[in-house]
Write a protein that holds these residues in place. Structure first.
Motif, mmCIF file in Angstrom:
data_model
loop_
_atom_site.group_PDB
_atom_site.id
_atom_site.type_symbol
_atom_site.label_atom_id
_atom_site.label_comp_id
_atom_site.label_asym_id
_atom_site.label_seq_id
_atom_site.Cartn_x
_atom_site.Cartn_y
_atom_site.Cartn_z
ATOM 1 N N HIS A 1 16.605 66.998 49.150
ATOM 2 C CA HIS A 1 17.057 66.747 50.529
ATOM 3 C C HIS A 1 16.415 67.753 51.495
ATOM 4 O O HIS A 1 15.979 67.380 52.590
ATOM 5 C CB HIS A 1 18.580 66.810 50.606
ATOM 6 C CG HIS A 1 19.113 66.525 51.965
ATOM 7 N ND1 HIS A 1 19.085 65.263 52.529
ATOM 8 C CD2 HIS A 1 19.657 67.345 52.896
ATOM 9 C CE1 HIS A 1 19.600 65.328 53.741
ATOM 10 N NE2 HIS A 1 19.954 66.578 53.987
ATOM 11 N N GLN A 2 16.325 69.016 51.088
ATOM 12 C CA GLN A 2 15.662 70.031 51.920
ATOM 13 C C GLN A 2 14.208 69.644 52.177
ATOM 14 O O GLN A 2 13.723 69.744 53.309
ATOM 15 C CB GLN A 2 15.695 71.405 51.245
ATOM 16 C CG GLN A 2 17.031 72.068 51.222
ATOM 17 C CD GLN A 2 17.006 73.353 50.394
ATOM 18 O OE1 GLN A 2 15.947 73.884 50.056
ATOM 19 N NE2 GLN A 2 18.185 73.841 50.049
ATOM 20 N N MET A 3 13.524 69.227 51.121
ATOM 21 C CA MET A 3 12.125 68.812 51.261
ATOM 22 C C MET A 3 12.012 67.645 52.245
ATOM 23 O O MET A 3 11.149 67.651 53.128
ATOM 24 C CB MET A 3 11.546 68.384 49.906
ATOM 25 C CG MET A 3 11.369 69.486 48.917
ATOM 26 S SD MET A 3 10.801 68.854 47.315
ATOM 27 C CE MET A 3 9.105 68.430 47.698
ATOM 28 N N GLN A 4 12.895 66.654 52.079
ATOM 29 C CA GLN A 4 12.859 65.484 52.952
ATOM 30 C C GLN A 4 13.096 65.887 54.407
ATOM 31 O O GLN A 4 12.416 65.394 55.308
ATOM 32 C CB GLN A 4 13.909 64.454 52.509
ATOM 33 C CG GLN A 4 13.580 63.790 51.206
ATOM 34 C CD GLN A 4 14.727 62.939 50.687
ATOM 35 O OE1 GLN A 4 15.870 63.372 50.635
ATOM 36 N NE2 GLN A 4 14.401 61.713 50.300
ATOM 37 N N GLN A 5 14.032 66.788 54.633
ATOM 38 C CA GLN A 5 14.338 67.211 55.998
ATOM 39 C C GLN A 5 13.170 67.984 56.609
ATOM 40 O O GLN A 5 12.836 67.776 57.773
ATOM 41 C CB GLN A 5 15.619 68.057 56.029
ATOM 42 C CG GLN A 5 16.863 67.249 55.750
ATOM 43 C CD GLN A 5 17.001 66.052 56.679
ATOM 44 O OE1 GLN A 5 16.920 66.178 57.886
ATOM 45 N NE2 GLN A 5 17.193 64.883 56.104
ATOM 46 N N LEU A 6 12.573 68.872 55.843
ATOM 47 C CA LEU A 6 11.417 69.623 56.346
ATOM 48 C C LEU A 6 10.280 68.682 56.727
ATOM 49 O O LEU A 6 9.613 68.879 57.737
ATOM 50 C CB LEU A 6 10.945 70.644 55.306
ATOM 51 C CG LEU A 6 11.832 71.856 55.112
ATOM 52 C CD1 LEU A 6 11.406 72.628 53.859
ATOM 53 C CD2 LEU A 6 11.783 72.760 56.335
ATOM 54 N N TYR A 7 10.077 67.657 55.907
ATOM 55 C CA TYR A 7 9.001 66.705 56.163
ATOM 56 C C TYR A 7 9.344 65.783 57.331
ATOM 57 O O TYR A 7 8.546 65.611 58.251
ATOM 58 C CB TYR A 7 8.715 65.893 54.897
ATOM 59 C CG TYR A 7 7.605 64.892 55.091
ATOM 60 C CD1 TYR A 7 6.283 65.323 55.243
ATOM 61 C CD2 TYR A 7 7.866 63.534 55.147
ATOM 62 C CE1 TYR A 7 5.264 64.413 55.442
ATOM 63 C CE2 TYR A 7 6.845 62.617 55.344
ATOM 64 C CZ TYR A 7 5.549 63.064 55.487
ATOM 65 O OH TYR A 7 4.534 62.158 55.690
ATOM 66 N N LYS A 8 10.538 65.206 57.321
ATOM 67 C CA LYS A 8 10.924 64.233 58.346
ATOM 68 C C LYS A 8 11.014 64.833 59.741
ATOM 69 O O LYS A 8 10.695 64.167 60.719
ATOM 70 C CB LYS A 8 12.275 63.593 57.990
ATOM 71 C CG LYS A 8 12.207 62.582 56.883
ATOM 72 C CD LYS A 8 13.591 62.022 56.592
ATOM 73 C CE LYS A 8 13.564 61.094 55.408
ATOM 74 N NZ LYS A 8 14.911 60.620 55.056
ATOM 75 N N THR A 9 11.479 66.061 59.823
ATOM 76 C CA THR A 9 11.637 66.691 61.137
ATOM 77 C C THR A 9 10.311 67.201 61.684
ATOM 78 O O THR A 9 10.256 67.645 62.820
ATOM 79 C CB THR A 9 12.642 67.862 61.081
ATOM 80 O OG1 THR A 9 12.153 68.853 60.167
ATOM 81 C CG2 THR A 9 14.024 67.389 60.685
ATOM 82 N N GLY A 10 9.283 67.159 60.855
ATOM 83 C CA GLY A 10 7.980 67.636 61.301
ATOM 84 C C GLY A 10 7.833 69.144 61.226
ATOM 85 O O GLY A 10 6.809 69.700 61.622
ATOM 86 N N ARG A 11 8.858 69.806 60.702
ATOM 87 C CA ARG A 11 8.781 71.269 60.584
ATOM 88 C C ARG A 11 7.764 71.688 59.540
ATOM 89 O O ARG A 11 7.213 72.783 59.610
ATOM 90 C CB ARG A 11 10.153 71.853 60.252
ATOM 91 C CG ARG A 11 11.093 71.798 61.434
ATOM 92 C CD ARG A 11 12.439 72.434 61.225
ATOM 93 N NE ARG A 11 12.509 73.492 60.267
ATOM 94 C CZ ARG A 11 13.562 73.707 59.478
ATOM 95 N NH1 ARG A 11 14.596 72.916 59.547
ATOM 96 N NH2 ARG A 11 13.563 74.703 58.633
ATOM 97 N N ASP A 12 7.525 70.812 58.554
ATOM 98 C CA ASP A 12 6.556 71.148 57.517
ATOM 99 C C ASP A 12 5.974 69.872 56.921
ATOM 100 O O ASP A 12 6.531 69.285 55.996
ATOM 101 C CB ASP A 12 7.210 71.990 56.425
ATOM 102 C CG ASP A 12 6.195 72.596 55.467
ATOM 103 O OD1 ASP A 12 5.032 72.135 55.447
ATOM 104 O OD2 ASP A 12 6.552 73.539 54.751
ATOM 105 N N GLY A 13 4.836 69.455 57.463
ATOM 106 C CA GLY A 13 4.177 68.244 57.002
ATOM 107 C C GLY A 13 3.654 68.337 55.582
ATOM 108 O O GLY A 13 3.418 67.319 54.933
ATOM 109 N N ASP A 14 3.488 69.561 55.084
ATOM 110 C CA ASP A 14 3.014 69.754 53.714
ATOM 111 C C ASP A 14 4.142 69.609 52.687
ATOM 112 O O ASP A 14 3.893 69.644 51.493
ATOM 113 C CB ASP A 14 2.395 71.145 53.546
ATOM 114 C CG ASP A 14 1.146 71.329 54.382
ATOM 115 O OD1 ASP A 14 0.456 70.326 54.655
ATOM 116 O OD2 ASP A 14 0.859 72.481 54.767
#
Length: 140
Positions: free
Chosen positions: A74-87
């Protein structure tokens, strides 16, 4: 130490049979995140690091492991979805780690959660089209 050293240690914990290995792998991830947030750009955890920690939880802790693996995904998904971390884009491996943890958890609701996780993977694949998200035989 660099990110490769940290990742290698996390992987060693993931392969260890020590009862606290998953917790220690998770603590190292938290340390890497803190170093990165405090300005050390070389310590930015990658999706490989996150996947390795989820693997440690899948192998090391039956009941708690599944919940913690789900939290990390879920943390990974949130980082990716919010654009905070595209990697930080989760891959099929990320979802498969959670499915593995769920299959070993013994939780009464694990089958339902596994089905939901698999559906998330399928939906993500259909939305994104990335071959690294296509469910495979391990997913099923």
């Amino acid at each position: 130490p660099d990110i490769i050293s940290y990742t290698t240690v996390i992987d060693a914990y993931a392969r260890s049979m020590h009862p606290k290995s998953a917790l220690r792998a998770d603590e190292i991830l938290q340390e890497m995140k803190m170093l990165y947030e405090n300005g050390d750009d070389t310590m930015k955890p990658t999706n490989v690091v996150y996947n390795t920690v989820m693997n440690a939880w899948a192998k090391g802790s039956k009941r708690d492991g599944a919940r913690r693996a789900e939290e990390i995904l879920h943390q990974m998904q949130q980082l990716y979805k919010t654009g905070r971390d595209g990697d930080m884009k989760p891959t099929r491996v990320s979802f498969n780690m959670v499915l593995d943890a769920l299959s070993k958890s013994g939780d009464k609701d694990a089958p339902k959660r596994a089905e939901e996780c698999l559906q998330q993977l399928q939906d993500f694949y259909e939305l994104d089209g990335d071959a690294n998200l296509k469910p495979d035989t391990i997913s099923y």
